[in-house]
Design an enzyme around this catalytic site. Structure first.
Site, PDB file in Angstrom:
ATOM      1  N   GLY A 144      27.620  59.803  48.404  1.00 34.29           N
ATOM      2  CA  GLY A 144      27.568  59.153  47.102  1.00 34.29           C
ATOM      3  C   GLY A 144      27.470  57.651  47.282  1.00 34.29           C
ATOM      4  O   GLY A 144      27.856  57.121  48.330  1.00 34.29           O
ATOM      5  N   CYS A 176      34.606  56.065  52.375  1.00 29.57           N
ATOM      6  CA  CYS A 176      33.758  55.286  51.476  1.00 29.57           C
ATOM      7  C   CYS A 176      32.820  54.432  52.316  1.00 29.57           C
ATOM      8  O   CYS A 176      33.250  53.832  53.310  1.00 29.57           O
ATOM      9  CB  CYS A 176      34.644  54.389  50.603  1.00 29.57           C
ATOM     10  N   LEU A 177      31.544  54.381  51.931  1.00 30.47           N
ATOM     11  CA  LEU A 177      30.577  53.579  52.697  1.00 30.47           C
ATOM     12  C   LEU A 177      30.945  52.098  52.691  1.00 30.47           C
ATOM     13  O   LEU A 177      30.498  51.353  53.565  1.00 30.47           O
ATOM     14  CB  LEU A 177      29.164  53.774  52.130  1.00 30.47           C
ATOM     15  N   HIS A 210      34.870  59.878  42.589  1.00 30.27           N
ATOM     16  CA  HIS A 210      34.944  58.706  43.475  1.00 30.27           C
ATOM     17  C   HIS A 210      33.920  57.652  43.029  1.00 30.27           C
ATOM     18  O   HIS A 210      34.236  56.460  42.960  1.00 30.27           O
ATOM     19  CB  HIS A 210      34.688  59.171  44.915  1.00 30.27           C
ATOM     20  N   GLU A 211      32.693  58.102  42.705  1.00 30.44           N
ATOM     21  CA  GLU A 211      31.642  57.147  42.303  1.00 30.44           C
ATOM     22  C   GLU A 211      31.935  56.524  40.940  1.00 30.44           C
ATOM     23  O   GLU A 211      31.694  55.336  40.726  1.00 30.44           O
ATOM     24  CB  GLU A 211      30.263  57.817  42.304  1.00 30.44           C
ATOM     25  N   HIS A 230      34.196  53.731  41.314  1.00 27.46           N
ATOM     26  CA  HIS A 230      33.511  52.507  41.761  1.00 27.46           C
ATOM     27  C   HIS A 230      32.999  51.701  40.567  1.00 27.46           C
ATOM     28  O   HIS A 230      33.075  50.475  40.553  1.00 27.46           O
ATOM     29  CB  HIS A 230      32.308  52.852  42.642  1.00 27.46           C
ATOM     30  N   GLN A 274      28.111  48.853  45.003  1.00 24.41           N
ATOM     31  CA  GLN A 274      28.171  48.859  46.468  1.00 24.41           C
ATOM     32  C   GLN A 274      26.916  48.231  47.094  1.00 24.41           C
ATOM     33  O   GLN A 274      26.926  47.914  48.284  1.00 24.41           O
ATOM     34  CB  GLN A 274      28.339  50.286  46.995  1.00 24.41           C
TER      35      GLN A 274
END
Ligand code: CO
Length: 178
Positions: free
Chosen positions: A46, A89-90, A131-132, A135, A51
Site C-alpha cells: 500500500g 511501512c514504506l 493503514h493507508e 496516512h 508518502q
C-alpha cells in the site's frame, strides 16, 4: 512508468492531513499511476499520496489478490471485528509493530468516473486499507503502539538513520530485495 521518491519518517508531509480530491482529473489519474508504480518498485502492499510528498486524499493498495484498490477520498462506513497483526511501512523501513485493526471494512471511495462507490475488504487487505487511510490523516502505525514499544522503535530508527541526511528515499526501477 514514473517512480517518485518516498518520504521517510521525519518528513513533515507524513503528518499532514490530506486535502479532499473531489473530482478526478488528469492530475489525479497520474498521481494514482505513480502511486502504483512506486509501491510496486518498493515492494509494498500500500502507498498513500503524502508518502510521495502529495498531501491529498489518495492511496493505493495491492495485496497480490489480483484486485488492486484505488482509494480516493476514502471513508470507512462499516467495520467489524478486531485482530492484532504485524505492520510495517514504506516510510519507516525495517521497523515493524503489532497493531489492532478491524478484520473487515466497508469503505466508500470515489471511482474513476467520479461516482461514490463501495469497496469491501477482509483480513490483510482490510488491514492495508486502514493503514493507508491513517496516512491520509497524518497517522502512522507507530502511533498505535504502546509508549514503550514506540520508544524502542524510534530509538532503533535513530540508529538506522545515523549519518543519513534528509527524508527522501530514491527508488530503483528494479526492485531490490534485502
Ligand atoms: Co505506511
Amino acid at each position: 512508468m514514473s517512480l517518485r521518491p518516498l518520504h521517510l519518517l521525519g518528513s513533515p508531509v507524513l503528518r499532514e492531513r490530506g486535502v479532499e480530491v473531489g473530482s478526478v482529473d488528469a492530475e489525479v489519474e497520474t498521481l494514482v499511476r505513480d502511486l502504483f508504480d512506486t509501491m510496486r518498485a518498493a515492494e509494498g502492499v500500500g502507498l498513500a499520496a503524502n508518502q510521495i510528498g502529495v498531501p491529498r486524499r489518495v492511496a493505493v493498495v495491492d495485496v497480490g489478490d489480483g484486485d488492486p484498490v484505488t482509494l480516493i477520498d476514502p471513508v470507512v462506513v462499516e467495520q467489524f471485528g478486531k485482530e492484532r497483526g504485524e505492520e510495517g511501512c514504506l516510510s519507516i523501513p525495517e521497523l515493524y509493530g503489532e497493531v489492532d485493526r478491524a478484520t473487515r471494512v466497508v469503505v466508500e471511495v470515489t471511482d474513476a468516473e467520479g461516482a461514490r462507490t463501495r469497496v469491501e475488504a477482509t483480513d490483510l487487505k482490510a488491514r492495508a486499507i486502514q493503514h493507508e487511510i491513517d496516512h491520509l490523516d497524518g497517522v502512522l502505525f507507530i502511533d498505535h503502539l504502546s509508549p514503550l514499544k514506540r520508544r524502542l522503535l524510534l530509538n532503533k530508527w535513530r540508529r538506522l538513520r545515523k549519518g543519513a541526511s534528509g527524508y527522501l528515499k530514491e527508488l530503483d526501477a528494479a526492485p531490490v530485495r534485502d
